[in-house]
Design an enzyme around this catalytic site. Structure first.
Site, PDB file in Angstrom:
ATOM      1  N   LYS A 107     -60.599-126.177 -24.159  1.00 14.90           N
ATOM      2  CA  LYS A 107     -59.635-125.606 -23.234  1.00 14.90           C
ATOM      3  C   LYS A 107     -58.235-125.645 -23.844  1.00 14.90           C
ATOM      4  CE  LYS A 107     -62.222-124.538 -19.692  1.00 14.90           C
ATOM      5  NZ  LYS A 107     -62.288-123.176 -19.122  1.00 14.90           N
ATOM      6  N   LYS A 214     -71.835-115.607 -15.871  1.00  9.61           N
ATOM      7  CA  LYS A 214     -72.155-116.758 -15.019  1.00  9.61           C
ATOM      8  C   LYS A 214     -72.964-116.277 -13.825  1.00  9.61           C
ATOM      9  CE  LYS A 214     -68.037-119.247 -16.507  1.00  9.61           C
ATOM     10  NZ  LYS A 214     -66.725-119.828 -16.173  1.00  9.61           N
TER      11      LYS A 214
END
Length: 330
Positions: A107, A214
């Site tokens: 991240k 997803k």
């Protein structure tokens, strides 16, 4: 055919899973689990999502719990480690949670941090995974085009596999893809797929080299497979901080995709202190199993949410069910 709302509410269990590290600004993850005729399933949209967006997640839960899933083409899925926006010194402990993983997603662009923090974190990951490891970064759409170009240039020496959602819009993704072409670093789209009214727009615009898919946000395994087939781009199957039940949904999606060239973001059960499954779907030798986990009644009790949070989630289920009911009827 939709199951009756009473069938959902009759088996609903609302749980709270404590996390090992702060991620997406949270330290506790809440989810609703239902038990359908096909097995346990999950509804866990983030709390800030409105009912229209969260309804896709409920549709996914119904799809996985009440509809047979496609036959798997593989029985295990290689997964990446997920490195939150932690200090570089904390990276080794994070990677230890993903034994055997050859890929790490890092991240970056965390609010309140600097590019120097990102560079230090990515450098620490590269040093641990070595030259043969794969390192990808995820900005969660938090850079503008100029910031993205500067950041990608600064991170390029660490041999990035790809940059995920560097900018927010499809137009910005298309522009940054052109600007950074000389660096030969692919651009991946995530939010531009799962949060878009048209999840295929980014592919049509040529704004990404690959898509992050997803199952829950896209309405379930069957809907996601249609999007993958129509997009015609390589994909990475990822998760949204799911319990082992939600991860199983992602694993069944990944197992049904004919060509799966990238390690998937389905190892995130490792981010929790506890899970609902008897045998959690955490990475072993860099892979997770494609199976529906056995849910532990004791863990459901232990992780049960307080009454006020249970009521909040069940009311959300009712509202989202009305949205699913309306859109399914169209």
């Amino acid at each position: 055919m939709l199951p009756h709302l009473d069938d959902l509410l009759g088996t609903a269990r609302v749980v709270r899973l404590p996390m090992r590290s702060r991620f997406r600004g949270i330290t506790v993850r809440e989810a609703v689990l239902f038990e359908g005729p096909e097995g346990w399933t999950e509804f866990s949209p983030f709390v800030e999502y409105d009912d229209e967006e969260a309804a896709s997640w409920l549709h996914a839960a119904i799809d996985f719990g009440w509809r047979p899933q496609p036959a798997p083409l593989r029985h295990q899925i290689a997964v990446n480690a997920t490195v939150p926006a932690v200090a570089a010194d904390d990276v080794p402990a994070i990677l230890d949670r993903y034994p055997g993983a050859r890929t790490a997603k890092v991240k970056v662009a965390e609010p309140g941090q600097t590019l120097a923090d990102d560079i230090a974190r990515v450098r620490a990951v590269r040093e641990i995974v070595g030259p043969e490891g794969r390192v990808r970064v995820d900005a969660n759409a938090l850079w503008n085009v100029d910031e993205a170009e500067h950041a990608i240039h600064a991170l390029a020496p660490f041999d990035l596999e790809y940059v995920e959602q560097p900018c927010a819009t499809v137009e910005e993704l298309a522009e940054i893809r052109v600007r950074t072409r000389y660096m030969d670093i692919p651009i991946a789209a995530d939010e531009s797929v799962r949060k878009a009214s048209d999840p295929l727009a980014v592919a049509r615009a040529g704004a990404a080299d690959l898509l992050v898919i997803k199952a829950q946000p896209l309405g379930g395994v069957h809907t996601a497979l249609r999007i993958v087939a129509e997009a015609g781009l390589p994909v990475v199957v990822s998760s949204a901080l799911d319990t082992s039940v939600g991860i199983a949904m992602g694993a069944f999606l990944a197992a049904a995709i004919p060509e799966l060239d990238f390690d998937c973001g389905l190892g995130t059960v490792a981010m929790f202190d506890q899970d609902v499954a008897v045998s959690p779907l955490t990475p072993v030798d860099g892979v997770i199993r494609v199976e529906r986990p056995e849910v532990s009644p004791a863990q459901l009790d232990r992780l049960s949410a307080p009454d006020d949070r249970r009521d909040w989630w069940l009311d959300r289920v009712r509202r989202c069910y009305r949205v699913v009911e309306r859109t399914t009827a169209l």
